[in-house]
Write a protein that holds these residues in place. Structure first.
Motif, PDB file in Angstrom:
ATOM      1  N   LYS A   1      33.589  15.449   1.298  1.00  0.00           N
ATOM      2  CA  LYS A   1      34.324  14.168   1.307  1.00  0.00           C
ATOM      3  C   LYS A   1      33.910  13.295   0.130  1.00  0.00           C
ATOM      4  CE  LYS A   1      34.958  14.135   6.345  1.00  0.00           C
ATOM      5  NZ  LYS A   1      34.560  13.502   7.615  1.00  0.00           N
ATOM      6  N   LYS A   2      32.747  13.621  -0.470  1.00  0.00           N
ATOM      7  CA  LYS A   2      32.253  12.848  -1.621  1.00  0.00           C
ATOM      8  C   LYS A   2      32.506  13.582  -2.927  1.00  0.00           C
ATOM      9  CE  LYS A   2      28.117  10.985  -0.706  1.00  0.00           C
ATOM     10  NZ  LYS A   2      26.696  10.912  -0.276  1.00  0.00           N
ATOM     11  N   VAL A   3      33.355  14.637  -2.842  1.00  0.00           N
ATOM     12  CA  VAL A   3      33.661  15.464  -4.011  1.00  0.00           C
ATOM     13  C   VAL A   3      35.155  15.373  -4.311  1.00  0.00           C
ATOM     14  CG1 VAL A   3      33.694  17.848  -4.886  1.00  0.00           C
ATOM     15  CG2 VAL A   3      31.789  17.076  -3.441  1.00  0.00           C
ATOM     16  N   GLY A   4      35.497  15.231  -5.589  1.00  0.00           N
ATOM     17  CA  GLY A   4      36.895  15.310  -6.024  1.00  0.00           C
ATOM     18  C   GLY A   4      37.041  16.599  -6.805  1.00  0.00           C
ATOM     19  N   ALA A   5      38.095  17.371  -6.559  1.00  0.00           N
ATOM     20  CA  ALA A   5      38.205  18.664  -7.236  1.00  0.00           C
ATOM     21  C   ALA A   5      39.645  19.027  -7.558  1.00  0.00           C
ATOM     22  CB  ALA A   5      37.582  19.761  -6.373  1.00  0.00           C
ATOM     23  N   ILE A   6      39.807  19.657  -8.725  1.00  0.00           N
ATOM     24  CA  ILE A   6      41.096  20.268  -9.093  1.00  0.00           C
ATOM     25  C   ILE A   6      40.771  21.678  -9.538  1.00  0.00           C
ATOM     26  CG2 ILE A   6      43.174  20.096 -10.514  1.00  0.00           C
ATOM     27  CD1 ILE A   6      42.223  17.231 -11.235  1.00  0.00           C
ATOM     28  N   ILE A   7      41.097  22.652  -8.692  1.00  0.00           N
ATOM     29  CA  ILE A   7      40.783  24.037  -9.064  1.00  0.00           C
ATOM     30  C   ILE A   7      42.049  24.891  -9.187  1.00  0.00           C
ATOM     31  CG2 ILE A   7      38.422  24.033  -8.189  1.00  0.00           C
ATOM     32  CD1 ILE A   7      39.462  25.542  -5.710  1.00  0.00           C
ATOM     33  N   GLU A   8      43.205  24.287  -8.956  1.00  0.00           N
ATOM     34  CA  GLU A   8      44.460  25.011  -9.165  1.00  0.00           C
ATOM     35  C   GLU A   8      45.436  24.075  -9.848  1.00  0.00           C
ATOM     36  OE1 GLU A   8      45.581  26.271  -5.263  1.00  0.00           O
ATOM     37  OE2 GLU A   8      44.239  27.995  -5.260  1.00  0.00           O
ATOM     38  N   ARG A   9      46.584  24.592 -10.227  1.00  0.00           N
ATOM     39  CA  ARG A   9      47.602  23.759 -10.865  1.00  0.00           C
ATOM     40  C   ARG A   9      48.019  22.613  -9.937  1.00  0.00           C
ATOM     41  NH1 ARG A   9      47.420  23.122 -15.303  1.00  0.00           N
ATOM     42  NH2 ARG A   9      47.731  24.665 -16.889  1.00  0.00           N
ATOM     43  N   PRO A  10      48.246  21.414 -10.478  1.00  0.00           N
ATOM     44  CA  PRO A  10      48.644  20.275  -9.645  1.00  0.00           C
ATOM     45  C   PRO A  10      49.852  20.603  -8.776  1.00  0.00           C
ATOM     46  CG  PRO A  10      48.371  19.623 -11.962  1.00  0.00           C
ATOM     47  CD  PRO A  10      48.185  21.093 -11.900  1.00  0.00           C
ATOM     48  N   ASN A  11      49.792  20.209  -7.509  1.00  0.00           N
ATOM     49  CA  ASN A  11      50.860  20.529  -6.569  1.00  0.00           C
ATOM     50  C   ASN A  11      51.309  19.254  -5.852  1.00  0.00           C
ATOM     51  OD1 ASN A  11      52.661  22.029  -5.125  1.00  0.00           O
ATOM     52  ND2 ASN A  11      51.158  22.890  -3.705  1.00  0.00           N
TER      53      ASN A  11
ATOM     54  N   ALA B   1      43.880  11.684 -11.305  1.00  0.00           N
ATOM     55  CA  ALA B   1      43.967  10.410 -10.570  1.00  0.00           C
ATOM     56  C   ALA B   1      43.862  10.668  -9.070  1.00  0.00           C
ATOM     57  CB  ALA B   1      45.284   9.703 -10.899  1.00  0.00           C
ATOM     58  N   SER B   2      44.553  11.710  -8.604  1.00  0.00           N
ATOM     59  CA  SER B   2      44.545  12.067  -7.184  1.00  0.00           C
ATOM     60  C   SER B   2      43.132  12.419  -6.712  1.00  0.00           C
ATOM     61  CB  SER B   2      45.483  13.264  -6.978  1.00  0.00           C
ATOM     62  OG  SER B   2      45.312  13.837  -5.720  1.00  0.00           O
ATOM     63  N   ALA B   3      42.401  13.188  -7.550  1.00  0.00           N
ATOM     64  CA  ALA B   3      41.042  13.612  -7.190  1.00  0.00           C
ATOM     65  C   ALA B   3      40.053  12.450  -7.185  1.00  0.00           C
ATOM     66  CB  ALA B   3      40.571  14.690  -8.162  1.00  0.00           C
ATOM     67  N   LEU B   4      40.421  11.346  -7.853  1.00  0.00           N
ATOM     68  CA  LEU B   4      39.519  10.193  -7.954  1.00  0.00           C
ATOM     69  C   LEU B   4      39.784   9.113  -6.904  1.00  0.00           C
ATOM     70  CD1 LEU B   4      39.529   9.733 -11.845  1.00  0.00           C
ATOM     71  CD2 LEU B   4      37.611  10.556 -10.461  1.00  0.00           C
ATOM     72  N   LEU B   5      40.825   9.287  -6.090  1.00  0.00           N
ATOM     73  CA  LEU B   5      41.232   8.224  -5.160  1.00  0.00           C
ATOM     74  C   LEU B   5      40.137   7.818  -4.174  1.00  0.00           C
ATOM     75  CD1 LEU B   5      44.923   9.272  -4.434  1.00  0.00           C
ATOM     76  CD2 LEU B   5      44.187   7.167  -5.578  1.00  0.00           C
ATOM     77  N   ASN B   6      39.273   8.774  -3.803  1.00  0.00           N
ATOM     78  CA  ASN B   6      38.206   8.450  -2.843  1.00  0.00           C
ATOM     79  C   ASN B   6      36.893   8.106  -3.551  1.00  0.00           C
ATOM     80  OD1 ASN B   6      37.987  11.117  -3.725  1.00  0.00           O
ATOM     81  ND2 ASN B   6      36.879  11.791  -1.905  1.00  0.00           N
TER      82      ASN B   6
ATOM     83  N   THR C   1      31.618   5.786 -16.241  1.00  0.00           N
ATOM     84  CA  THR C   1      31.498   4.970 -15.020  1.00  0.00           C
ATOM     85  C   THR C   1      30.335   5.458 -14.144  1.00  0.00           C
ATOM     86  OG1 THR C   1      32.981   6.346 -13.671  1.00  0.00           O
ATOM     87  CG2 THR C   1      34.012   4.613 -15.003  1.00  0.00           C
ATOM     88  N   GLY C   2      29.679   6.568 -14.550  1.00  0.00           N
ATOM     89  CA  GLY C   2      28.555   7.089 -13.776  1.00  0.00           C
ATOM     90  C   GLY C   2      28.905   8.240 -12.859  1.00  0.00           C
ATOM     91  N   THR C   3      30.197   8.639 -12.849  1.00  0.00           N
ATOM     92  CA  THR C   3      30.599   9.777 -12.019  1.00  0.00           C
ATOM     93  C   THR C   3      30.099  11.071 -12.654  1.00  0.00           C
ATOM     94  OG1 THR C   3      32.615   8.606 -11.355  1.00  0.00           O
ATOM     95  CG2 THR C   3      32.591  10.982 -10.986  1.00  0.00           C
ATOM     96  N   THR C   4      29.498  11.926 -11.853  1.00  0.00           N
ATOM     97  CA  THR C   4      29.044  13.233 -12.325  1.00  0.00           C
ATOM     98  C   THR C   4      30.260  14.141 -12.448  1.00  0.00           C
ATOM     99  OG1 THR C   4      27.000  12.870 -11.100  1.00  0.00           O
ATOM    100  CG2 THR C   4      27.428  15.121 -11.830  1.00  0.00           C
ATOM    101  N   ILE C   5      30.293  14.970 -13.483  1.00  0.00           N
ATOM    102  CA  ILE C   5      31.436  15.864 -13.697  1.00  0.00           C
ATOM    103  C   ILE C   5      30.938  17.291 -13.889  1.00  0.00           C
ATOM    104  CG2 ILE C   5      33.395  16.421 -15.219  1.00  0.00           C
ATOM    105  CD1 ILE C   5      33.547  13.396 -15.860  1.00  0.00           C
ATOM    106  N   LEU C   6      31.637  18.226 -13.257  1.00  0.00           N
ATOM    107  CA  LEU C   6      31.380  19.651 -13.450  1.00  0.00           C
ATOM    108  C   LEU C   6      32.704  20.287 -13.840  1.00  0.00           C
ATOM    109  CD1 LEU C   6      29.718  22.277 -13.206  1.00  0.00           C
ATOM    110  CD2 LEU C   6      30.234  22.276 -10.753  1.00  0.00           C
ATOM    111  N   LEU C   7      32.770  20.844 -15.046  1.00  0.00           N
ATOM    112  CA  LEU C   7      34.027  21.477 -15.446  1.00  0.00           C
ATOM    113  C   LEU C   7      33.788  22.902 -15.908  1.00  0.00           C
ATOM    114  CD1 LEU C   7      34.640  21.641 -18.833  1.00  0.00           C
ATOM    115  CD2 LEU C   7      34.576  19.189 -18.533  1.00  0.00           C
TER     116      LEU C   7
END
Length: 299
Positions: A75-85, A141-146, A178-184
């Motif tokens: 719930k504290k993770v935002g992720a995009i691992i497939e094409r936007p749907n 944007a969707s992955a960042l909403l929470n 902004t301090g958000t950790t990113i893993l790509l």
């Protein structure tokens, strides 16, 4: 430094394929991590395991120091691992309203995130009218909403034109600021070098390097030129710190096995009667280091 994710001896086998082979690394808060490797190196499988969409064969991983179960941690993770749907006939704004309902996020976040990804002026446009780059930005944007603590992106610039790639990279830098950790995950050396502070190099499921991007590209070499390059190369064979000498495109390329000051090298050659017309100390690019690392892996 807070640890967001710890991965220990992670393995995933698909019949005869060892897709993830004893992978271990840590993600610390506030950094931008790149998982770098060619296609088929196990990047997406590793992300799938930590996001609980692929079952591991063995090993372990723990979110936030193991203080919560995976489904709570996600719930504290935002992720995009497939094409936007998204729904093609709905506007960007309305699509994000649906995501807010699913995530339990406030509608007030929608405009803030659309502003961040540069889509505020197109918020009422239908998703189907968006370019590929705009669709990818809407997904971010969707992955960042929470307001996640970590954002996970799998090949975020895949298929985009140069302008789209630049926009995504700029957004990643803004989010990191902004301090958000990113893993790509990426197979693009240029991408990792430009946006990441840390890198995990994977090939055939095996970790070849983990550490800072600066650390992997710390080795330096000298680019030299004189009136007679063959005499220059011959003179350097007696210099104790030199590990290799090669001629390339009119220059003598010198690698050393210990730190050497440019002035000391210049002085040594002058004493041998060789005067340089060109002396530049360069850092090895991430690409050169990556090629060296992957060529050393024999299996």
């Amino acid at each position: 430094m807070d640890t967001i994710l710890t991965i220990n001896n992670l393995n995933k086998r698909f019949k005869s394929v060892h897709a993830v082979n004893n992978v271990s690394f840590e993600i610390e808060k506030g950094n931008v991590y790149g998982i770098l490797g060619p296609n088929g190196s196990g990047k997406s499988t590793t992300l799938g395991i930590i996001l609980n969409v692929v079952n591991k064969t063995s090993g372990s991983y723990a979110w936030f120091g193991g203080s919560m179960q995976t489904h709570e941690a996600l719930k504290k993770v935002g992720a995009i691992i497939e094409r936007p749907n998204f729904y093609p006939y709905m506007s960007a704004y309305d699509n994000l309203k649906l995501v807010c309902k699913i995530k339990g996020a406030s509608y007030s976040k929608i405009e803030e995130k659309l502003e961040l990804v540069g889509l505020i002026e197109r918020k009422d446009s239908k998703f189907r009218t968006y370019s590929l780059g705009m669709k990818q930005r809407l997904a971010i944007a969707s992955a960042l909403l929470n307001d996640p603590e970590i954002l996970i992106l799998d090949e975020p610039t895949n298929g985009l034109d140069p302008q789209g790639i630049r926009q995504i990279r700029d957004i990643i830098r803004q989010i990191a600021a902004t301090g958000t950790t990113i893993l790509l995950a990426s197979h693009l050396l240029d991408e990792v070098e430009k946006v990441c502070s840390h890198v995990v190099v994977l090939r055939k499921g095996v970790v070849l390097y983990t550490g800072t991007v600066g650390g992997i590209s710390a080795e330096s070499f000298f680019e030299l030129k004189a009136y007679d390059n063959s005499l220059l190369a011959a003179a350097l064979t007696d210099y104790s710190a030199v590990s290799s000498i090669q001629e390339r495109e009119g220059f003598v390329i010198v690698n050393t096995n210990q730190p050497v000051a440019s002035a000391d090298l210049n002085r040594y050659l002058a004493e041998k009667g060789i005067y340089l017309s060109h002396l530049v100390q360069r850092k090895q690019s991430l690409e050169e280091q990556f090629l060296q690392l992957t060529s050393k892996q024999t299996h």
